[in-house]
Design a protein around this motif. Structure first.
Motif, PDB file in Angstrom:
ATOM      1  N   THR A   1      11.200  -7.338   2.401  1.00 37.86           N
ATOM      2  CA  THR A   1       9.834  -7.400   1.885  1.00 37.86           C
ATOM      3  C   THR A   1       9.393  -8.857   1.836  1.00 37.86           C
ATOM      4  OG1 THR A   1      10.368  -7.718  -0.462  1.00 37.86           O
ATOM      5  CG2 THR A   1      10.454  -5.456   0.384  1.00 37.86           C
TER       6      THR A   1
ATOM      7  N   ASP B   1       8.682   7.612   1.372  1.00 37.11           N
ATOM      8  CA  ASP B   1       8.064   7.065   0.157  1.00 37.11           C
ATOM      9  C   ASP B   1       8.732   5.755  -0.254  1.00 37.11           C
ATOM     10  OD1 ASP B   1       6.410   9.240   0.121  1.00 37.11           O
ATOM     11  OD2 ASP B   1       7.505  10.320  -1.448  1.00 37.11           O
TER      12      ASP B   1
ATOM     13  N   GLU C   1       7.680   2.868   2.140  1.00 29.79           N
ATOM     14  CA  GLU C   1       6.284   2.497   1.959  1.00 29.79           C
ATOM     15  C   GLU C   1       6.066   1.732   0.656  1.00 29.79           C
ATOM     16  OE1 GLU C   1       2.494   1.829   2.924  1.00 29.79           O
ATOM     17  OE2 GLU C   1       4.041   2.702   4.205  1.00 29.79           O
ATOM     18  N   THR C   2       6.690   2.212  -0.408  1.00 30.60           N
ATOM     19  CA  THR C   2       6.573   1.540  -1.705  1.00 30.60           C
ATOM     20  C   THR C   2       7.155   0.130  -1.640  1.00 30.60           C
ATOM     21  OG1 THR C   2       6.752   3.660  -2.852  1.00 30.60           O
ATOM     22  CG2 THR C   2       7.147   1.683  -4.159  1.00 30.60           C
TER      23      THR C   2
ATOM     24  N   ARG D   1       7.393  -1.814   1.030  1.00 30.11           N
ATOM     25  CA  ARG D   1       6.521  -2.671   1.828  1.00 30.11           C
ATOM     26  C   ARG D   1       5.324  -3.156   1.025  1.00 30.11           C
ATOM     27  NH1 ARG D   1       6.593   0.952   7.365  1.00 30.11           N
ATOM     28  NH2 ARG D   1       8.531   0.110   8.232  1.00 30.11           N
ATOM     29  N   GLN D   2       4.843  -2.319   0.115  1.00 33.07           N
ATOM     30  CA  GLN D   2       3.690  -2.688  -0.714  1.00 33.07           C
ATOM     31  C   GLN D   2       4.088  -3.590  -1.874  1.00 33.07           C
ATOM     32  OE1 GLN D   2       1.934   1.007  -1.963  1.00 33.07           O
ATOM     33  NE2 GLN D   2       1.246   1.569   0.092  1.00 33.07           N
ATOM     34  N   GLY D   3       5.402  -3.781  -2.054  1.00 33.07           N
ATOM     35  CA  GLY D   3       5.881  -4.627  -3.144  1.00 33.07           C
ATOM     36  C   GLY D   3       5.749  -3.965  -4.497  1.00 33.07           C
ATOM     37  N   LYS D   4       5.734  -2.634  -4.527  1.00 28.04           N
ATOM     38  CA  LYS D   4       5.542  -1.911  -5.782  1.00 28.04           C
ATOM     39  C   LYS D   4       6.797  -1.192  -6.266  1.00 28.04           C
ATOM     40  CE  LYS D   4       1.186  -2.996  -6.026  1.00 28.04           C
ATOM     41  NZ  LYS D   4       0.731  -3.954  -7.063  1.00 28.04           N
ATOM     42  N   THR D   5       7.945  -1.520  -5.678  1.00 28.53           N
ATOM     43  CA  THR D   5       9.188  -0.868  -6.104  1.00 28.53           C
ATOM     44  C   THR D   5       9.491  -1.230  -7.554  1.00 28.53           C
ATOM     45  OG1 THR D   5      10.035  -1.009  -3.842  1.00 28.53           O
ATOM     46  CG2 THR D   5      11.621  -0.561  -5.582  1.00 28.53           C
TER      47      THR D   5
END
Length: 479
Positions: A349, A375, A378-379, A381-385
């Motif tokens: 990331t 899921d 994708e999460t 990659r968005q930096g929302k893990t």
């Protein structure tokens, strides 16, 4: 007259990720003068595990932001002050009595998180000796008088010796209680464990105790020539970052990158790594991937990739050899075989490498695993893990093939027994049914902790994973 009554509430940096000690403020979503409501997100912070948005737990008007974006703040430290309307007349009572200011520090000390809080200590401790009411104000003056004396006091450095003397709480001939790693640390630092004050349970000496003893010894021997050991280590650490040529760029190591670096060093030098390799004919697996994509059998919008079948193959192997799904308990000196397989997927990331995991992946069907994997990626990659998604992993896959790399020797994710590297799939000449023909081939590498997994178990897990990828129908027969 009471309509303007309000109080100032402080919102402290919470521990948003299982025992983390600090977080970096990435972005503020509010500014002084803004009105905030209970549950409103006021900022985004990055911990050693992930980026997290912080909601404010009360309603009011922002009075001050104590730190700018980009600052790293300790857990338990106040980051924002909010004026809360309609508060009890407590603030009004404060001016009535002079002692109010004395009581002011109390709330500061009460609202702390477990294990962390405001770093105030010595000042409060002195207050206990001031039972003489106003005499306590005069007490500071006498403290100033001895000030010159302490300057001379350092000369009799013999004082530090007694500090170490009381430690021999260990009776003559008795062996101090400490774990092997702590004993090695003490040996490396030249610390006699019999002179260390134990703070662990049942009188056990901890790493912190050894470091404290080392620091005390260094301070006591700063003047004597016997102290070169401490300074020698200091210059080496400071000298490394000094050279900077034109065009060089310095990148602060913090957040996810800092945690990754620390975890990899700890893993590499704590767990004895063993890596095994195998080349596999995955022609049938690649055909199955194409068929699943074209048919849409796994569901509309579900992403199908070779990584999905590699994950399912590894889970099948783990089901046949559950002992590989384990971790090492250093404190208890036990091997813990996990009940559920939490499958980690290494993901690159913008903030660095992270390893979120799919909880109880072993119990999921292929369609369910495909959805969960999509899921997770994708999460990430968005930096929302979230921190919860990155904790509790038991075995990991790292897909180096996407970078065109054939294989590698992956380092274990801390706390796990094994990690599988999936290399690039290439068309190579291969002996198939007695003839040399072009086949799609990949290389798998399995690293494992030799304390938990011996050569036989590691080889079986790797061989079974390869066998499923070579003949995907085993997903059914072995499943």
């Amino acid at each position: 007259m009471t309509t303007d009554v309000h109080s100032l509430r402080e919102f402290k940096m919470p521990d948003v990720g299982e025992g983390l000690t600090e977080a970096e403020i990435l972005t503020w979503y509010v500014k002084p003068g803004d009105t905030v409501t209970d549950g409103q997100v006021v900022c985004e912070v990055e911990t050693a595990k992930a980026a997290v948005e912080l909601p404010i737990p009360f309603t009011g008007v922002v009075e001050a932001l104590h730190f700018p974006a980009g600052a790293t703040v300790d857990v338990g430290t106040s980051i924002i002050a909010v004026a809360v309307a309609g508060a009890a007349p407590a603030p009004a009572a404060a001016p009535a009595a002079a002692p109010a200011p004395a009581a002011e520090p109390e709330p500061e000390r009460r609202e702390v998180l477990v294990g962390y809080g405001p770093r105030t200590g010595s000042a409060q401790r002195r207050a206990r000796r001031t039972n003489g009411a106003g005499a306590a104000v005069a007490a500071p003056a006498p403290v100033a008088a001895p000030a010159p004396a302490p300057v001379a006091a350092p000369a009799p450095v013999a004082a530090p010796a007694p500090v170490a003397a009381p430690v021999p709480a260990v009776a003559e001939g008795e062996r101090p209680l400490a774990k092997p790693p702590v004993r090695k640390l003490a040996k490396d630092l030249g610390i006699d464990l019999r002179t260390v004050v134990p703070t662990g349970p049942n009188g056990v000496i901890t790493r912190e105790d050894v470091h404290a003893a080392a620091n005390t010894a260094a301070e006591a021997v700063v003047e004597p020539v016997a102290a070169p050991a401490a300074p020698a280590a200091e210059p080496v650490a400071v000298a490394l970052p000094v050279p900077t040529a034109a065009g060089d760029v310095r990148v602060p190591v913090k957040g996810v990158r800092k945690a990754t670096a620390q975890a990899m060093v700890a893993s590499a030098f704590t767990a004895p790594h063993v890596t095994e390799f195998v080349q596999v004919d995955v022609t049938r697996t690649m055909k199955l991937v194409r068929k699943l994509k074209e048919s849409g059998e796994l569901g509309a919008g579900v992403r199908v990739s070779p990584l999905l079948l590699v994950a399912k193959a590894l889970l099948t192997a783990v089901k046949r050899h559950p002992e590989v799904n384990a971790s090492w308990d250093e404190a208890a000196q036990e091997i813990v075989v996990r009940g559920a397989v939490n499958l980690g997927i290494a993901a690159a990331t913008p903030r660095g490498l992270i390893v979120p995991n799919i909880k109880d992946a072993g119990s999921r069907t292929l369609p369910q695993l495909a959805v969960a994997l999509g899921d997770l990626v994708e999460t990430a990659r968005q930096g929302k893990t979230s921190p919860a998604d990155m904790s509790g992993g038991s075995i990991t896959i790292t897909n180096v093939g996407v970078f065109g790399v054939d294989t590698g020797t992956p380092i274990l994710n801390p706390g796990e027994a094994a990690i599988l590297a999936f290399g690039a799939v290439r068309e190579l000449p291969w002996v198939h049914k007695g003839k040399v023909v072009p086949r799609q081939v990949t290389t798998l590498a399995l690293s494992f902790d030799h304390r938990l997994v011996d050569g036989e178990l590691g080889s079986k897990v790797l061989a079974d994973t390869a066998a499923v990828l070579e003949h995907p129908k085993r997903l059914i027969t072995w499943g």
